[in-house]
Design a protein around this motif. Structure first.
Motif, PDB file in Angstrom:
ATOM      1  N   MET A  24     -45.945 -29.677 -40.648  1.00 56.34           N
ATOM      2  CA  MET A  24     -45.478 -29.313 -39.301  1.00 56.34           C
ATOM      3  C   MET A  24     -44.410 -28.216 -39.408  1.00 56.34           C
ATOM      4  N   THR A  25     -44.546 -27.213 -38.581  1.00 52.27           N
ATOM      5  CA  THR A  25     -43.539 -26.138 -38.665  1.00 52.27           C
ATOM      6  C   THR A  25     -42.308 -26.495 -37.821  1.00 52.27           C
ATOM      7  N   ALA A  26     -41.161 -26.142 -38.368  1.00 56.27           N
ATOM      8  CA  ALA A  26     -39.907 -26.425 -37.661  1.00 56.27           C
ATOM      9  C   ALA A  26     -39.806 -25.544 -36.420  1.00 56.27           C
ATOM     10  N   PRO A  27     -39.223 -26.065 -35.337  1.00 50.18           N
ATOM     11  CA  PRO A  27     -39.090 -25.221 -34.142  1.00 50.18           C
ATOM     12  C   PRO A  27     -38.208 -24.001 -34.449  1.00 50.18           C
ATOM     13  N   LEU A  28     -38.580 -22.898 -33.832  1.00 51.19           N
ATOM     14  CA  LEU A  28     -37.789 -21.675 -34.055  1.00 51.19           C
ATOM     15  C   LEU A  28     -36.436 -21.815 -33.381  1.00 51.19           C
ATOM     16  N   THR A  29     -35.393 -21.597 -34.147  1.00 55.71           N
ATOM     17  CA  THR A  29     -34.059 -21.622 -33.526  1.00 55.71           C
ATOM     18  C   THR A  29     -33.408 -20.289 -33.847  1.00 55.71           C
ATOM     19  N   HIS A  30     -32.535 -19.862 -33.018  1.00 57.72           N
ATOM     20  CA  HIS A  30     -31.783 -18.661 -33.356  1.00 57.72           C
ATOM     21  C   HIS A  30     -30.315 -18.897 -33.085  1.00 57.72           C
ATOM     22  N   GLN A  31     -29.488 -18.201 -33.877  1.00 53.24           N
ATOM     23  CA  GLN A  31     -28.048 -18.263 -33.674  1.00 53.24           C
ATOM     24  C   GLN A  31     -27.762 -17.743 -32.274  1.00 53.24           C
ATOM     25  N   PRO A  32     -26.940 -18.435 -31.490  1.00 58.71           N
ATOM     26  CA  PRO A  32     -26.639 -17.854 -30.171  1.00 58.71           C
ATOM     27  C   PRO A  32     -25.965 -16.488 -30.326  1.00 58.71           C
ATOM     28  N   ARG A  33     -26.412 -15.558 -29.514  1.00 56.22           N
ATOM     29  CA  ARG A  33     -25.804 -14.215 -29.587  1.00 56.22           C
ATOM     30  C   ARG A  33     -24.560 -14.209 -28.708  1.00 56.22           C
ATOM     31  N   ILE A  34     -23.408 -14.143 -29.398  1.00 55.54           N
ATOM     32  CA  ILE A  34     -22.131 -14.230 -28.673  1.00 55.54           C
ATOM     33  C   ILE A  34     -21.450 -12.865 -28.684  1.00 55.54           C
ATOM     34  N   ALA A  35     -21.107 -12.381 -27.500  1.00 58.72           N
ATOM     35  CA  ALA A  35     -20.387 -11.106 -27.413  1.00 58.72           C
ATOM     36  C   ALA A  35     -18.995 -11.366 -26.853  1.00 58.72           C
ATOM     37  N   VAL A  36     -18.064 -10.546 -27.302  1.00 58.61           N
ATOM     38  CA  VAL A  36     -16.701 -10.612 -26.760  1.00 58.61           C
ATOM     39  C   VAL A  36     -16.437  -9.314 -26.005  1.00 58.61           C
ATOM     40  N   TYR A  37     -15.958  -9.447 -24.784  1.00 53.35           N
ATOM     41  CA  TYR A  37     -15.564  -8.278 -24.002  1.00 53.35           C
ATOM     42  C   TYR A  37     -14.040  -8.331 -23.895  1.00 53.35           C
ATOM     43  N   PRO A  38     -13.343  -7.558 -24.749  1.00 52.99           N
ATOM     44  CA  PRO A  38     -11.883  -7.650 -24.764  1.00 52.99           C
ATOM     45  C   PRO A  38     -11.241  -6.596 -23.856  1.00 52.99           C
ATOM     46  N   GLY A  39     -10.046  -6.883 -23.395  1.00 55.72           N
ATOM     47  CA  GLY A  39      -9.340  -5.871 -22.608  1.00 55.72           C
ATOM     48  C   GLY A  39      -8.046  -6.408 -22.047  1.00 55.72           C
ATOM     49  N   SER A  40      -7.315  -5.520 -21.377  1.00 56.49           N
ATOM     50  CA  SER A  40      -6.051  -5.935 -20.751  1.00 56.49           C
ATOM     51  C   SER A  40      -6.324  -6.579 -19.386  1.00 56.49           C
ATOM     52  N   PHE A  41      -7.283  -6.036 -18.668  1.00 55.44           N
ATOM     53  CA  PHE A  41      -7.703  -6.575 -17.361  1.00 55.44           C
ATOM     54  C   PHE A  41      -6.507  -6.860 -16.453  1.00 55.44           C
ATOM     55  N   ASP A  42      -5.699  -5.835 -16.246  1.00 54.46           N
ATOM     56  CA  ASP A  42      -4.459  -6.002 -15.453  1.00 54.46           C
ATOM     57  C   ASP A  42      -4.494  -5.141 -14.207  1.00 54.46           C
ATOM     58  N   PRO A  43      -5.312  -5.470 -13.195  1.00 50.36           N
ATOM     59  CA  PRO A  43      -6.202  -6.615 -13.070  1.00 50.36           C
ATOM     60  C   PRO A  43      -7.651  -6.200 -13.301  1.00 50.36           C
ATOM     61  N   VAL A  44      -8.546  -7.206 -13.238  1.00 53.17           N
ATOM     62  CA  VAL A  44      -9.985  -6.946 -13.343  1.00 53.17           C
ATOM     63  C   VAL A  44     -10.445  -6.147 -12.121  1.00 53.17           C
ATOM     64  N   THR A  45     -11.298  -5.133 -12.377  1.00 51.56           N
ATOM     65  CA  THR A  45     -11.835  -4.304 -11.281  1.00 51.56           C
ATOM     66  C   THR A  45     -13.349  -4.553 -11.159  1.00 51.56           C
ATOM     67  N   LEU A  46     -13.946  -3.953 -10.136  1.00 45.24           N
ATOM     68  CA  LEU A  46     -15.410  -4.085  -9.986  1.00 45.24           C
ATOM     69  C   LEU A  46     -16.138  -3.337 -11.109  1.00 45.24           C
ATOM     70  N   GLY A  47     -15.471  -2.366 -11.716  1.00 49.47           N
ATOM     71  CA  GLY A  47     -16.044  -1.665 -12.881  1.00 49.47           C
ATOM     72  C   GLY A  47     -16.172  -2.630 -14.048  1.00 49.47           C
ATOM     73  N   HIS A  48     -15.135  -3.431 -14.304  1.00 53.32           N
ATOM     74  CA  HIS A  48     -15.212  -4.449 -15.364  1.00 53.32           C
ATOM     75  C   HIS A  48     -16.314  -5.455 -15.033  1.00 53.32           C
ATOM     76  N   LEU A  49     -16.343  -5.884 -13.769  1.00 53.77           N
ATOM     77  CA  LEU A  49     -17.336  -6.895 -13.378  1.00 53.77           C
ATOM     78  C   LEU A  49     -18.755  -6.389 -13.629  1.00 53.77           C
ATOM     79  N   ASP A  50     -18.989  -5.117 -13.333  1.00 53.59           N
ATOM     80  CA  ASP A  50     -20.313  -4.533 -13.556  1.00 53.59           C
ATOM     81  C   ASP A  50     -20.708  -4.639 -15.046  1.00 53.59           C
ATOM     82  N   ILE A  51     -19.757  -4.337 -15.925  1.00 60.08           N
ATOM     83  CA  ILE A  51     -20.038  -4.423 -17.375  1.00 60.08           C
ATOM     84  C   ILE A  51     -20.309  -5.891 -17.761  1.00 60.08           C
TER      85      ILE A  51
END
Ligand code: PNS
Length: 170
Positions: A1-28
Protein backbone atom coordinates in the motif's frame (compact mmCIF):
# COMPACT_ATOMS: atom_id res chain seq x y z
CA UNK A 1 0.00 0.00 0.00
CA UNK A 2 1.38 3.40 -0.87
CA UNK A 3 1.60 6.01 1.86
CA UNK A 4 -0.65 9.05 1.39
CA UNK A 5 1.14 11.99 -0.16
CA UNK A 6 1.93 14.60 2.43
CA UNK A 7 3.73 17.85 1.97
CA UNK A 8 5.39 20.23 4.37
CA UNK A 9 3.03 23.16 4.88
CA UNK A 10 4.28 26.13 2.90
CA UNK A 11 4.70 28.87 5.48
CA UNK A 12 5.46 32.44 4.46
CA UNK A 13 6.31 35.36 6.71
CA UNK A 14 5.28 38.87 5.73
CA UNK A 15 7.39 41.13 7.96
CA UNK A 16 7.10 44.87 8.40
CA UNK A 17 6.57 47.83 10.68
CA UNK A 18 2.88 48.19 9.75
CA UNK A 19 2.54 51.52 11.55
CA UNK A 20 -0.31 51.32 10.60
CA UNK A 21 -1.45 48.63 8.15
CA UNK A 22 -2.75 50.11 4.87
CA UNK A 23 -4.94 48.70 2.09
CA UNK A 24 -1.69 48.23 0.11
CA UNK A 25 -0.43 45.82 2.80
CA UNK A 26 -3.81 44.09 2.88
CA UNK A 27 -3.68 43.54 -0.88
CA UNK A 28 -0.28 41.80 -0.54
CA UNK A 29 -1.53 39.67 2.40
CA UNK A 30 -4.66 38.56 0.52
CA UNK A 31 -2.59 37.54 -2.50
CA UNK A 32 0.05 35.78 -0.37
CA UNK A 33 -2.70 33.89 1.48
CA UNK A 34 -3.71 32.32 -1.87
CA UNK A 35 -0.16 31.14 -2.56
CA UNK A 36 0.82 29.67 0.83
CA UNK A 37 -0.73 27.30 3.36
CA UNK A 38 0.00 29.73 6.20
CA UNK A 39 0.99 33.37 6.18
CA UNK A 40 2.44 34.86 9.34
CA UNK A 41 2.29 38.63 9.41
CA UNK A 42 5.20 39.59 11.67
CA UNK A 43 5.14 43.07 13.15
CA UNK A 44 8.61 44.38 13.93
CA UNK A 45 9.02 45.41 17.54
CA UNK A 46 11.84 47.86 16.94
CA UNK A 47 12.90 49.45 20.19
CA UNK A 48 14.99 52.11 18.46
CA UNK A 49 12.09 53.52 16.40
CA UNK A 50 9.31 55.70 17.78
CA UNK A 51 6.17 54.38 16.09
CA UNK A 52 2.74 56.02 16.26
CA UNK A 53 1.15 52.76 17.44
CA UNK A 54 2.56 50.35 20.01
CA UNK A 55 3.33 46.87 18.78
CA UNK A 56 0.19 45.57 20.55
CA UNK A 57 -1.96 48.22 18.85
CA UNK A 58 -0.42 47.44 15.46
CA UNK A 59 -1.09 43.73 15.97
CA UNK A 60 -4.68 44.41 16.99
CA UNK A 61 -5.30 46.60 13.92
CA UNK A 62 -3.69 43.94 11.74
CA UNK A 63 -5.92 41.24 13.30
CA UNK A 64 -9.05 43.28 12.53
CA UNK A 65 -7.85 44.00 8.99
CA UNK A 66 -7.14 40.33 8.18
CA UNK A 67 -9.99 38.71 10.17
CA UNK A 68 -11.54 37.38 6.92
CA UNK A 69 -8.40 35.36 6.05
CA UNK A 70 -8.36 32.01 7.91
CA UNK A 71 -4.77 31.05 7.03
CA UNK A 72 -3.27 34.37 8.15
CA UNK A 73 -1.94 34.82 11.68
CA UNK A 74 -0.46 37.85 13.37
CA UNK A 75 2.65 37.87 15.48
CA UNK A 76 5.52 40.19 16.40
CA UNK A 77 9.28 39.77 16.53
CA UNK A 78 12.28 41.66 17.83
CA UNK A 79 15.01 39.35 16.59
CA UNK A 80 16.85 39.05 13.31
CA UNK A 81 14.20 38.11 10.77
CA UNK A 82 16.06 34.96 9.71
CA UNK A 83 16.17 33.71 13.33
CA UNK A 84 12.48 34.37 13.70
CA UNK A 85 11.87 32.45 10.44
CA UNK A 86 13.78 29.46 11.85
CA UNK A 87 11.68 29.52 14.99
CA UNK A 88 8.53 29.41 12.85
CA UNK A 89 9.99 26.85 10.42
CA UNK A 90 9.17 29.23 7.59
CA UNK A 91 11.21 29.36 4.39
CA UNK A 92 9.76 32.26 2.48
CA UNK A 93 9.76 36.00 3.17
CA UNK A 94 7.11 37.96 1.27
CA UNK A 95 7.69 41.64 0.52
CA UNK A 96 5.72 44.06 -1.63
CA UNK A 97 7.46 46.32 -4.13
CA UNK A 98 5.78 49.56 -5.15
CA UNK A 99 8.42 51.45 -7.13
CA UNK A 100 11.99 51.20 -8.41
CA UNK A 101 13.03 53.15 -5.31
CA UNK A 102 11.76 50.30 -3.13
CA UNK A 103 13.74 47.85 -5.21
CA UNK A 104 17.23 48.90 -4.06
CA UNK A 105 16.35 48.70 -0.37
CA UNK A 106 14.52 45.41 -0.87
CA UNK A 107 17.39 43.92 -2.85
CA UNK A 108 19.82 44.88 -0.08
CA UNK A 109 17.57 43.33 2.56
CA UNK A 110 16.94 40.15 0.57
CA UNK A 111 20.66 39.72 -0.14
CA UNK A 112 21.51 40.25 3.54
CA UNK A 113 18.95 37.68 4.61
CA UNK A 114 20.18 35.30 1.92
CA UNK A 115 23.74 35.69 3.24
CA UNK A 116 22.60 35.13 6.84
CA UNK A 117 20.57 32.06 5.94
CA UNK A 118 20.75 30.69 2.38
CA UNK A 119 17.80 28.38 3.10
CA UNK A 120 15.47 31.36 3.14
CA UNK A 121 13.98 32.76 -0.04
CA UNK A 122 12.51 36.24 -0.48
CA UNK A 123 9.57 36.52 -2.85
CA UNK A 124 8.50 39.92 -4.13
CA UNK A 125 4.97 40.81 -5.08
CA UNK A 126 4.27 43.87 -7.15
CA UNK A 127 1.92 46.17 -5.29
CA UNK A 128 -1.40 46.69 -7.02
CA UNK A 129 -0.88 49.90 -9.09
CA UNK A 130 -3.87 51.43 -7.34
CA UNK A 131 -1.76 51.51 -4.14
CA UNK A 132 1.67 52.18 -5.65
CA UNK A 133 1.90 55.65 -4.05
CA UNK A 134 0.62 54.49 -0.68
CA UNK A 135 2.75 54.18 2.45
CA UNK A 136 2.14 54.16 6.20
CA UNK A 137 4.08 57.44 6.46
CA UNK A 138 1.85 59.16 3.88
CA UNK A 139 -1.26 57.89 5.59
CA UNK A 140 -0.04 59.24 8.96
CA UNK A 141 0.84 62.59 7.43
CA UNK A 142 -2.65 62.95 5.91
CA UNK A 143 -4.39 61.85 9.12
CA UNK A 144 -2.24 64.16 11.27
CA UNK A 145 -3.54 67.14 9.30
CA UNK A 146 -7.10 65.79 9.46
CA UNK A 147 -7.25 64.77 5.78
CA UNK A 148 -9.37 61.83 4.67
CA UNK A 149 -7.75 58.39 4.52
CA UNK A 150 -10.96 56.43 3.93
CA UNK A 151 -9.77 54.91 0.64
CA UNK A 152 -6.31 54.07 2.01
CA UNK A 153 -6.94 52.17 5.26
CA UNK A 154 -9.77 50.20 6.89
CA UNK A 155 -12.40 52.10 8.93
CA UNK A 156 -10.84 50.66 12.15
CA UNK A 157 -7.39 52.03 11.27
CA UNK A 158 -8.95 55.36 10.27
CA UNK A 159 -10.69 55.58 13.67
CA UNK A 160 -7.54 54.54 15.56
CA UNK A 161 -5.48 57.25 13.84
CA UNK A 162 -8.11 59.91 14.50
CA UNK A 163 -8.14 58.96 18.14
CA UNK A 164 -4.30 59.00 18.41
CA UNK A 165 -3.96 62.40 16.79
CA UNK A 166 -6.78 63.93 18.81
CA UNK A 167 -5.16 62.66 22.06
CA UNK A 168 -1.91 64.33 20.94
CA UNK A 169 -3.49 67.74 20.43
CA UNK A 170 -5.52 67.69 23.67
O1 PNS B 1 7.97 47.83 6.90
P1 PNS B 1 9.47 47.96 6.92
O2 PNS B 1 9.89 48.93 8.02
O3 PNS B 1 10.04 48.31 5.58
O4 PNS B 1 10.06 46.50 7.33
C1 PNS B 1 11.43 46.27 7.49
C2 PNS B 1 11.70 44.90 8.14
C3 PNS B 1 10.91 44.74 9.41
C4 PNS B 1 11.31 43.80 7.18
C5 PNS B 1 13.24 44.81 8.43
O5 PNS B 1 13.65 45.98 9.08
C6 PNS B 1 13.63 43.62 9.29
O6 PNS B 1 13.51 42.50 8.88
N1 PNS B 1 14.11 43.90 10.53
C7 PNS B 1 14.51 42.87 11.47
C8 PNS B 1 16.03 42.91 11.70
C9 PNS B 1 16.77 42.16 10.62
O7 PNS B 1 16.60 40.95 10.43
N2 PNS B 1 17.65 42.87 9.86
C10 PNS B 1 18.49 42.24 8.84
C11 PNS B 1 17.84 42.22 7.49
S1 PNS B 1 17.94 43.79 6.73
Amino acid sequence: MTAPLTHQPRIAVYPGSFDPVTLGHLDIIERAAKQFDRVIVAVLNNLSKKPLFTVEERKELMKETTAHLPNVEIDSFRDLLVNYMDQKQAHVIVRGIRTVTDFEYELQMASTNQKLNPRIETIFMMTNPKYSYLSSSMVKEIARFRGSVVDLVTPEVDAAMRSKYSEMTE
